[in-house]
Design a protein around this motif. Structure first.
Motif, PDB file in Angstrom:
ATOM      1  N   VAL A 176     -46.282 -61.411-112.243  1.00 22.02           N
ATOM      2  CA  VAL A 176     -45.627 -60.434-113.134  1.00 22.02           C
ATOM      3  C   VAL A 176     -46.490 -60.057-114.342  1.00 22.02           C
ATOM      4  N   ILE A 177     -47.677 -60.665-114.461  1.00 21.24           N
ATOM      5  CA  ILE A 177     -48.445 -60.431-115.684  1.00 21.24           C
ATOM      6  C   ILE A 177     -48.939 -58.989-115.790  1.00 21.24           C
ATOM      7  N   GLU A 178     -49.262 -58.365-114.674  1.00 17.66           N
ATOM      8  CA  GLU A 178     -49.740 -56.978-114.744  1.00 17.66           C
ATOM      9  C   GLU A 178     -48.651 -56.052-115.280  1.00 17.66           C
ATOM     10  N   THR A 179     -47.428 -56.221-114.768  1.00 18.65           N
ATOM     11  CA  THR A 179     -46.307 -55.398-115.246  1.00 18.65           C
ATOM     12  C   THR A 179     -46.031 -55.664-116.722  1.00 18.65           C
ATOM     13  N   ALA A 180     -46.044 -56.937-117.114  1.00 20.34           N
ATOM     14  CA  ALA A 180     -45.785 -57.292-118.513  1.00 20.34           C
ATOM     15  C   ALA A 180     -46.859 -56.708-119.426  1.00 20.34           C
ATOM     16  N   PHE A 181     -48.104 -56.782-118.998  1.00 21.23           N
ATOM     17  CA  PHE A 181     -49.218 -56.266-119.803  1.00 21.23           C
ATOM     18  C   PHE A 181     -49.089 -54.760-120.006  1.00 21.23           C
ATOM     19  N   ARG A 182     -48.850 -54.039-118.925  1.00 21.46           N
ATOM     20  CA  ARG A 182     -48.777 -52.570-119.028  1.00 21.46           C
ATOM     21  C   ARG A 182     -47.547 -52.136-119.832  1.00 21.46           C
ATOM     22  N   THR A 183     -46.433 -52.840-119.651  1.00 23.65           N
ATOM     23  CA  THR A 183     -45.217 -52.502-120.395  1.00 23.65           C
ATOM     24  C   THR A 183     -45.400 -52.749-121.888  1.00 23.65           C
ATOM     25  N   ALA A 184     -46.006 -53.887-122.236  1.00 27.97           N
ATOM     26  CA  ALA A 184     -46.241 -54.193-123.650  1.00 27.97           C
ATOM     27  C   ALA A 184     -47.132 -53.141-124.292  1.00 27.97           C
ATOM     28  N   ARG A 185     -48.168 -52.714-123.585  1.00 25.17           N
ATOM     29  CA  ARG A 185     -49.073 -51.693-124.134  1.00 25.17           C
ATOM     30  C   ARG A 185     -48.366 -50.357-124.324  1.00 25.17           C
ATOM     31  N   SER A 186     -47.574 -49.959-123.352  1.00 24.82           N
ATOM     32  CA  SER A 186     -46.900 -48.663-123.466  1.00 24.82           C
ATOM     33  C   SER A 186     -45.850 -48.681-124.566  1.00 24.82           C
ATOM     34  N   GLU A 187     -45.118 -49.791-124.690  1.00 25.91           N
ATOM     35  CA  GLU A 187     -44.136 -49.916-125.762  1.00 25.91           C
ATOM     36  C   GLU A 187     -44.819 -49.905-127.127  1.00 25.91           C
ATOM     37  N   SER A 188     -45.938 -50.596-127.223  1.00 21.31           N
ATOM     38  CA  SER A 188     -46.680 -50.640-128.477  1.00 21.31           C
ATOM     39  C   SER A 188     -47.191 -49.261-128.873  1.00 21.31           C
ATOM     40  N   LYS A 189     -47.695 -48.536-127.898  1.00 20.06           N
ATOM     41  CA  LYS A 189     -48.195 -47.186-128.172  1.00 20.06           C
ATOM     42  C   LYS A 189     -47.080 -46.285-128.668  1.00 20.06           C
ATOM     43  N   ALA A 190     -45.917 -46.371-128.020  1.00 20.21           N
ATOM     44  CA  ALA A 190     -44.784 -45.526-128.391  1.00 20.21           C
ATOM     45  C   ALA A 190     -44.236 -45.881-129.775  1.00 20.21           C
ATOM     46  N   ALA A 191     -44.190 -47.179-130.078  1.00 18.24           N
ATOM     47  CA  ALA A 191     -43.569 -47.625-131.329  1.00 18.24           C
ATOM     48  C   ALA A 191     -44.507 -47.570-132.525  1.00 18.24           C
ATOM     49  N   PHE A 192     -45.798 -47.876-132.299  1.00 18.55           N
ATOM     50  CA  PHE A 192     -46.714 -48.047-133.426  1.00 18.55           C
ATOM     51  C   PHE A 192     -47.937 -47.138-133.383  1.00 18.55           C
ATOM     52  N   GLY A 193     -48.074 -46.356-132.302  1.00 26.85           N
ATOM     53  CA  GLY A 193     -49.247 -45.496-132.184  1.00 26.85           C
ATOM     54  C   GLY A 193     -50.512 -46.271-131.934  1.00 26.85           C
ATOM     55  N   ASN A 194     -50.370 -47.496-131.447  1.00 30.16           N
ATOM     56  CA  ASN A 194     -51.508 -48.389-131.214  1.00 30.16           C
ATOM     57  C   ASN A 194     -51.167 -49.257-130.003  1.00 30.16           C
ATOM     58  N   ASP A 195     -51.957 -49.166-128.941  1.00 35.00           N
ATOM     59  CA  ASP A 195     -51.610 -49.912-127.720  1.00 35.00           C
ATOM     60  C   ASP A 195     -52.372 -51.225-127.563  1.00 35.00           C
ATOM     61  N   GLU A 196     -53.042 -51.681-128.612  1.00 32.88           N
ATOM     62  CA  GLU A 196     -53.759 -52.952-128.512  1.00 32.88           C
ATOM     63  C   GLU A 196     -52.774 -54.115-128.469  1.00 32.88           C
ATOM     64  N   VAL A 197     -53.018 -55.055-127.570  1.00 28.68           N
ATOM     65  CA  VAL A 197     -52.165 -56.230-127.445  1.00 28.68           C
ATOM     66  C   VAL A 197     -53.017 -57.493-127.434  1.00 28.68           C
ATOM     67  N   TYR A 198     -52.380 -58.605-127.735  1.00 26.00           N
ATOM     68  CA  TYR A 198     -53.042 -59.904-127.631  1.00 26.00           C
ATOM     69  C   TYR A 198     -52.104 -60.850-126.896  1.00 26.00           C
ATOM     70  N   MET A 199     -52.575 -62.053-126.611  1.00 26.82           N
ATOM     71  CA  MET A 199     -51.806 -62.978-125.782  1.00 26.82           C
ATOM     72  C   MET A 199     -51.763 -64.363-126.419  1.00 26.82           C
ATOM     73  N   GLU A 200     -50.598 -65.011-126.265  1.00 30.37           N
ATOM     74  CA  GLU A 200     -50.427 -66.370-126.751  1.00 30.37           C
ATOM     75  C   GLU A 200     -49.704 -67.209-125.707  1.00 30.37           C
ATOM     76  N   LYS A 201     -49.899 -68.510-125.802  1.00 30.73           N
ATOM     77  CA  LYS A 201     -49.121 -69.444-125.001  1.00 30.73           C
ATOM     78  C   LYS A 201     -47.652 -69.286-125.387  1.00 30.73           C
ATOM     79  N   TYR A 202     -46.771 -69.208-124.394  1.00 23.01           N
ATOM     80  CA  TYR A 202     -45.341 -69.031-124.665  1.00 23.01           C
ATOM     81  C   TYR A 202     -44.673 -70.397-124.737  1.00 23.01           C
ATOM     82  N   LEU A 203     -44.169 -70.731-125.913  1.00 23.32           N
ATOM     83  CA  LEU A 203     -43.491 -72.010-126.089  1.00 23.32           C
ATOM     84  C   LEU A 203     -42.089 -71.923-125.487  1.00 23.32           C
ATOM     85  N   GLN A 204     -41.633 -73.010-124.865  1.00 23.65           N
ATOM     86  CA  GLN A 204     -40.407 -72.968-124.071  1.00 23.65           C
ATOM     87  C   GLN A 204     -39.133 -72.984-124.907  1.00 23.65           C
TER      88      GLN A 204
END
Length: 449
Positions: A176-204
């Motif tokens: 699912v990482i490809e879908t999550a990556f593309r969705t995060a970028r598109s949402e970021s572009k729409a909301a902030f005018g900037n599609d740069e994303v970074y990644m972190e370990k997800y704590l449970q």
């Protein structure tokens, strides 16, 4: 000290600043849109200026209109409250270029901490513990897959310019990482005018812990303990308390000391909040908010300090009026955010207030701009009030909150008050046994949409 301050905001936070100004003998100027012409902050300020039509873009977010309002009224400083322009470095630069004071940090510090990647690197340099993650922006899906494999799933992909949960997606596996990556970028572009994303370990199962800090821009820096803001819906806080029920005095002193030293080293001016995920006794930096927080009253309650007054003082060039040794915790405080929203969907519910009664009594504070007959406009945030209680300990604060919620009357619109009545019957809430995922899971069972 300033003679006159303009408040570039609306609602309860504008009233909060007006009250601090009045106590300090400082004249206040309210700005407002056409929709807010009969708002309480307009009525309470010493002067008021209409700065545009209903749209926040054309009024509360208009640089020229706010600067013009300062020039017309002779205001020497601008307090931005929270939201709107409070973390806009370009606005701060324009304010200072016009010879006005910005009641908040410098444009440089806002820029530095506003970009999530730069903020994380700064935190590392300052000795603040951070979540394991990408060294910078993640340019493509292949890089995302490689990094995720190295740090281990699940991972979370975040917008570098993000906030409020937008541009943020969790990937549980490589499928699912490809879908999550593309969705995060598109949402970021729409909301902030900037599609740069970074990644972190997800704590449970982390808690959301934030440390209140304050600097005077002259090398002075302190912390005012922590707040637990783990009860969240869609990354939006609804219930905040201080001190955190899961944090020991030793942990508080350690992480607070780290944050206070960082603020002093930065030469930071004003109020700020350093936010962490906390799990298994460890703190992991996630971001810094370079402004006053919505939930600042719980910190004020347990330390008996007026943070808005202190913001104004240090912006005027004065040193902090208290030292770390002066800051001793007194009791426990809880805040719940009252929104004009219709449950269970949490849909905004603007409309006319037919009856309003604020709760009172010992240890109860209601920050709100409501009044009988007021019409909540549909153009802005749905927050209409904050109910804050203080007790000698957590059980007393919870009992006081239950009593105060029973006294609160807001008729004419739907609100989130029934949610808090229900939460105060939950054993996990009463014992403080919750994390950032608890409320979403509870809502899915108890208030399905």
């Amino acid at each position: 000290m300033f003679d006159k301050i303009l408040i570039a905001n609306r609602g309860e936070i504008a009233l909060r600043v007006i009250r601090a100004c009045r106590e300090m003998g400082i004249a206040s100027v309210a700005v407002h849109s056409e929709a807010d012409s009969d708002a309480m902050h307009v009525r309470m300020a010493d002067e008021a200026v209409c700065i545009g039509p209903n749209s926040s873009t054309l009024s509360y977010l208009s640089f020229p209109a706010i600067i013009a309002a300062c020039e017309i009224t002779g205001a020497q400083a601008i307090h931005p409250g929270y939201g709107f322009l409070s973390e806009n470095a370009a606005f701060v630069q324009i304010v200072e270029d016009h010879g006005l004071a910005f009641i908040g940090p410098s444009a440089e510090h806002i820029r530095q901490m506003g970009d999530k990647i730069t903020a994380k690197e700064t935190a590392k340099i300052l000795g603040i513990p951070v979540v394991p993650g990408s060294p910078g922006g993640v340019p493509d899906v292949e890089t995302a897959k490689k990094l995720a494999a190295e740090m281990g799933y699940p991972v979370i992909i975040k917008a570098t310019a993000g906030g409020g949960g937008r541009g943020m997606k969790v990937a549980e596996s490589e499928e699912v990482i490809e879908t999550a990556f593309r969705t995060a970028r598109s949402e970021s572009k729409a909301a902030f005018g900037n599609d740069e994303v970074y990644m972190e370990k997800y704590l449970q199962k982390p808690r959301h812990i934030e440390v209140q800090v304050f600097g005077d821009g002259q090398g002075g820096g302190v912390h005012l303990g922590e707040r637990d803001c783990s009860l969240q819906r869609r990354h939006q806080k609804v219930f905040e308390e201080a001190p955190g029920p899961s944090i020991s005095p030793e942990e508080r002193a350690e992480i607070g000391g780290i944050c206070a030293r960082a603020i002093a080293e930065m030469g930071y001016r004003g109020a700020g909040t350093i936010e962490f995920l906390y799990e298994d006794g460890q703190f992991f930096f996630i971001e810094m908010n370079t402004r006053l927080q919505v939930e600042h009253p719980v910190t004020e309650a347990i330390f008996r300090q007026d943070l808005v007054r202190e913001q104004i003082r240090v912006a005027a060039g004065e040193k902090l009026s208290f030292t770390q040794d002066d800051l001793v915790i007194d009791g426990h405080s809880i805040e719940v955010r009252i929104n004009a929203e219709r449950l269970p969907n949490f849909a905004p519910c603007p409309g006319k207030i037919t009856q309003y009664h604020a709760p009172g009594g010992y240890g109860v504070r209601m920050d709100s701009a409501l009044y009988d007959g007021y019409s909540i406009p549909p153009y802005y945030d749905s927050l209409i009030g904050k109910l804050i209680v203080h007790g000698r300990d957590r059980p007393e604060a919870l009992a006081r909150l239950k009593r105060a919620l029973g006294e609160l009357i807001v008729d004419g619109v739907d609100t989130t008050v029934p949610l808090f009545h229900a939460l105060l019957e939950e054993p996990d809430v009463l014992s403080g046994n919750y994390n950032i995922h608890w409320l979403e899971k509870w809502l899915a069972v108890n208030m399905p949409t």
